[in-house]
Design a protein around this motif. Structure first.
Motif, mmCIF file in Angstrom:
data_model
loop_
_atom_site.group_PDB
_atom_site.id
_atom_site.type_symbol
_atom_site.label_atom_id
_atom_site.label_comp_id
_atom_site.label_asym_id
_atom_site.label_seq_id
_atom_site.Cartn_x
_atom_site.Cartn_y
_atom_site.Cartn_z
ATOM 1 N N ALA A 24 0.818 -1.212 0.000
ATOM 2 C CA ALA A 24 0.000 0.000 0.000
ATOM 3 C C ALA A 24 0.851 1.261 0.000
ATOM 4 O O ALA A 24 0.529 2.249 -0.667
ATOM 5 N N HIS A 25 1.976 1.239 0.735
ATOM 6 C CA HIS A 25 2.846 2.419 0.776
ATOM 7 C C HIS A 25 3.475 2.683 -0.585
ATOM 8 O O HIS A 25 3.587 3.846 -1.012
ATOM 9 N N HIS A 27 2.200 1.863 -3.449
ATOM 10 C CA HIS A 27 1.121 2.361 -4.308
ATOM 11 C C HIS A 27 0.862 3.842 -4.046
ATOM 12 O O HIS A 27 0.721 4.640 -4.989
ATOM 13 N N ASP A 28 0.826 4.236 -2.764
ATOM 14 C CA ASP A 28 0.568 5.639 -2.434
ATOM 15 C C ASP A 28 1.699 6.538 -2.931
ATOM 16 O O ASP A 28 1.457 7.652 -3.403
ATOM 17 N N LEU A 29 2.945 6.049 -2.824
ATOM 18 C CA LEU A 29 4.064 6.855 -3.278
ATOM 19 C C LEU A 29 4.034 7.031 -4.795
ATOM 20 O O LEU A 29 4.268 8.134 -5.307
ATOM 21 N N LEU A 31 1.414 6.895 -6.676
ATOM 22 C CA LEU A 31 0.269 7.744 -6.988
ATOM 23 C C LEU A 31 0.601 9.212 -6.741
ATOM 24 O O LEU A 31 0.238 10.090 -7.530
ATOM 25 N N ALA A 32 1.321 9.492 -5.651
ATOM 26 C CA ALA A 32 1.697 10.873 -5.348
ATOM 27 C C ALA A 32 2.698 11.413 -6.357
ATOM 28 O O ALA A 32 2.751 12.630 -6.600
ATOM 29 N N ASP A 36 -0.752 7.340 -11.964
ATOM 30 C CA ASP A 36 -2.115 7.011 -11.556
ATOM 31 C C ASP A 36 -2.611 5.762 -12.270
ATOM 32 O O ASP A 36 -1.953 5.202 -13.136
ATOM 33 N N ALA A 40 0.064 2.803 -10.817
ATOM 34 C CA ALA A 40 0.359 2.916 -9.387
ATOM 35 C C ALA A 40 0.355 1.552 -8.709
ATOM 36 O O ALA A 40 1.091 1.324 -7.746
ATOM 37 N N TRP A 41 -0.472 0.611 -9.205
ATOM 38 C CA TRP A 41 -0.500 -0.731 -8.634
ATOM 39 C C TRP A 41 0.643 -1.595 -9.161
ATOM 40 O O TRP A 41 1.032 -2.570 -8.527
ATOM 41 N N THR A 85 5.946 7.782 3.119
ATOM 42 C CA THR A 85 4.494 7.908 3.309
ATOM 43 C C THR A 85 4.084 7.901 4.768
ATOM 44 O O THR A 85 2.890 7.828 5.070
ATOM 45 N N VAL A 91 2.334 14.882 -0.022
ATOM 46 C CA VAL A 91 1.821 14.254 -1.233
ATOM 47 C C VAL A 91 1.276 15.268 -2.229
ATOM 48 O O VAL A 91 1.092 14.949 -3.419
#
Length: 218
Positions: A24-25, A27-29, A31-32, A36, A40-41, A85, A91
């Motif tokens: 998840a971290h 993916h969030d990084l 995405l930021a 997208d 991101a995945w 993150t 972000v």
């Protein structure tokens, strides 16, 4: 029927939780950093696959330097995403250098995965560790039980003229096959045929045996 009790491995559960959080971290990084949608995945998947490939190389016992190198690269990417993150990264205003790192990661992951999955395999038989075959002198040397005289010795006939010394024992086929592989490898690398001294050093055999092998290779 009685249901069998299900045993839960606490270490495995902990590993699944840690992997999910790290996934998840990452993916969030991504995405930021502007990656997208499905991209991101894909970033956490590439990091985890590189970790698995490096771990398999380390477990196989071959080329541990490359395994440790790419394992540390993937581990740094995972730990960096976890730390970034954890409130240390804005972000809404991601720095340019981080965007560059995230954008360049797929090429790094592709290079590492390719080198780990398709690295040079070790030859089936290493000439340096090949067992040294017995020399002709050792093969012809009689043992103590062979020369022990019997209790009753018959009268020996007149000694015949000394015949020529026996020829050395033939070279084992397996050793000739190994020598041929070494010679082919030397010819492909240098463009010239292997000489007797180099063949002897690669096989670790006595010079007479190396000369006998060289005659069979020509």
């Amino acid at each position: 029927m009685r249901a069998l009790p299900v045993r839960v491995d606490a270490v495995l559960v902990q590993a699944v939780i840690a992997a999910a959080l790290s996934f998840a971290h990452l993916h969030d990084l991504a995405l930021a950093a502007g990656q997208d949608g499905w991209k991101a995945w894909a970033y956490p998947v590439s990091v985890d696959l590189l970790l698995v490939a490096a771990w398999r190389r380390l477990r196989s016992g071959e080329s541990k330097t490359a395994g440790w190198c790419w394992f540390l690269v993937a581990l740094t990417a995972s730990l960096g995403a976890n730390v970034a993150t954890a409130g240390l990264l804005d972000v809404e205003n991601v720095p340019a250098w981080l965007r560059i790192l995230v954008a360049g990661w797929p090429a790094v992951a592709f290079l590492g995965g390719t080198l780990l999955a398709h690295g040079a395999a070790h030859p089936s038989a290493d000439p340096a560790t090949a067992p040294e075959p017995p020399s002709s002198a050792q093969a012809l040397e009689p043992t103590a039980t062979d020369v022990e005289p019997s209790t009753i010795t018959p009268e020996l006939p007149a000694a015949a003229p000394e015949s020529a010394s026996p020829s050395p024992s033939p070279v084992p086929p397996a050793l000739v096959t190994l020598a041929r592989k070494v010679a082919d490898e030397h010819r492909a690398r240098t463009g010239t045929d292997i000489d007797t001294s180099t063949l002897r050093a690669r096989l670790g055999v006595p010079m007479p045996l190396a000369e006998a092998i060289t005659t069979q290779l020509t």
